[in-house]
Write a protein that holds these residues in place. Sequence first.
Motif, PDB file in Angstrom:
ATOM      1  N   GLY A  10     -26.247 -82.783 -63.612  1.00  0.00           N
ATOM      2  CA  GLY A  10     -26.723 -84.072 -64.113  1.00  0.00           C
ATOM      3  C   GLY A  10     -26.304 -85.252 -63.280  1.00  0.00           C
ATOM      4  O   GLY A  10     -26.338 -86.385 -63.744  1.00  0.00           O
ATOM      5  N   GLY A  14     -30.016 -84.439 -60.156  1.00  0.00           N
ATOM      6  CA  GLY A  14     -30.575 -83.969 -61.423  1.00  0.00           C
ATOM      7  C   GLY A  14     -31.239 -85.070 -62.214  1.00  0.00           C
ATOM      8  O   GLY A  14     -32.323 -84.892 -62.778  1.00  0.00           O
ATOM      9  N   ALA A  15     -30.593 -86.244 -62.267  1.00  0.00           N
ATOM     10  CA  ALA A  15     -31.156 -87.375 -63.009  1.00  0.00           C
ATOM     11  C   ALA A  15     -32.456 -87.868 -62.379  1.00  0.00           C
ATOM     12  O   ALA A  15     -33.435 -88.135 -63.078  1.00  0.00           O
ATOM     13  N   ALA A  18     -35.238 -85.281 -63.038  1.00  0.00           N
ATOM     14  CA  ALA A  18     -35.733 -85.347 -64.420  1.00  0.00           C
ATOM     15  C   ALA A  18     -36.605 -86.583 -64.633  1.00  0.00           C
ATOM     16  O   ALA A  18     -37.685 -86.496 -65.228  1.00  0.00           O
ATOM     17  N   LEU A  33     -31.052 -81.055 -69.415  1.00  0.00           N
ATOM     18  CA  LEU A  33     -30.095 -81.281 -68.336  1.00  0.00           C
ATOM     19  C   LEU A  33     -28.797 -80.597 -68.741  1.00  0.00           C
ATOM     20  O   LEU A  33     -28.237 -80.906 -69.791  1.00  0.00           O
ATOM     21  N   GLU A  35     -25.100 -80.307 -67.859  1.00  0.00           N
ATOM     22  CA  GLU A  35     -24.090 -81.045 -67.088  1.00  0.00           C
ATOM     23  C   GLU A  35     -22.752 -80.954 -67.814  1.00  0.00           C
ATOM     24  O   GLU A  35     -22.615 -81.446 -68.936  1.00  0.00           O
ATOM     25  N   ILE A  40     -24.722 -88.593 -67.423  1.00  0.00           N
ATOM     26  CA  ILE A  40     -25.919 -88.580 -66.582  1.00  0.00           C
ATOM     27  C   ILE A  40     -25.712 -89.476 -65.359  1.00  0.00           C
ATOM     28  O   ILE A  40     -25.263 -90.616 -65.481  1.00  0.00           O
ATOM     29  N   GLU A 100     -29.118 -93.276 -65.225  1.00  0.00           N
ATOM     30  CA  GLU A 100     -29.257 -92.929 -66.635  1.00  0.00           C
ATOM     31  C   GLU A 100     -30.343 -93.770 -67.295  1.00  0.00           C
ATOM     32  O   GLU A 100     -31.164 -93.262 -68.061  1.00  0.00           O
ATOM     33  N   ILE A 114     -29.472 -83.269 -73.271  1.00  0.00           N
ATOM     34  CA  ILE A 114     -28.411 -82.925 -72.333  1.00  0.00           C
ATOM     35  C   ILE A 114     -27.458 -81.979 -73.041  1.00  0.00           C
ATOM     36  O   ILE A 114     -27.121 -82.190 -74.208  1.00  0.00           O
TER      37      ILE A 114
END
Length: 152
Positions: A10, A14-15, A18, A33, A35, A40, A100, A114
Amino acid sequence: MTHHIVIAGGGASGAIMAANLFRLGNGALRVTLVEASGEIGKGLAYATNNPSHLFNVRSGQLSAFSGKPDHFDRWLSVAYPALSRQGPFVPRAIYAEYLEAALRETAPVGKFRIIPQACIGLRELEHGVEVTLADGSALPAHFAIVATGYGG
């Protein structure tokens, strides 16, 4: 058909992944996610709270979205107006907040979650994948993305 995608990691990668999946998708996606920290956008690079840890890249080059190069600068001018006027090099921790916010801005209600655990395994199934979490549970999905970043 709604496709379920699991992203392992995350941090920034990853953020951003997404957020872009939601932005470019047609609403037929669910994203989970995974993490371990439960946070995030931080990862190793942006987990610092030291305000003197600045980016070595201008803020105008940090958008999470291609085709929207000013997205980060626009967010910065609203979230931190005084900081946005100080110059193009901002503290690294601010970027995690932005990532985020960008993800939450693009995620449709009920389509994002998440899981605050580590991903310890991944195996291909006949019609998708199965992600193994640190507690031993298995999370089925249509697709998985490994975004563990530096040292992951």
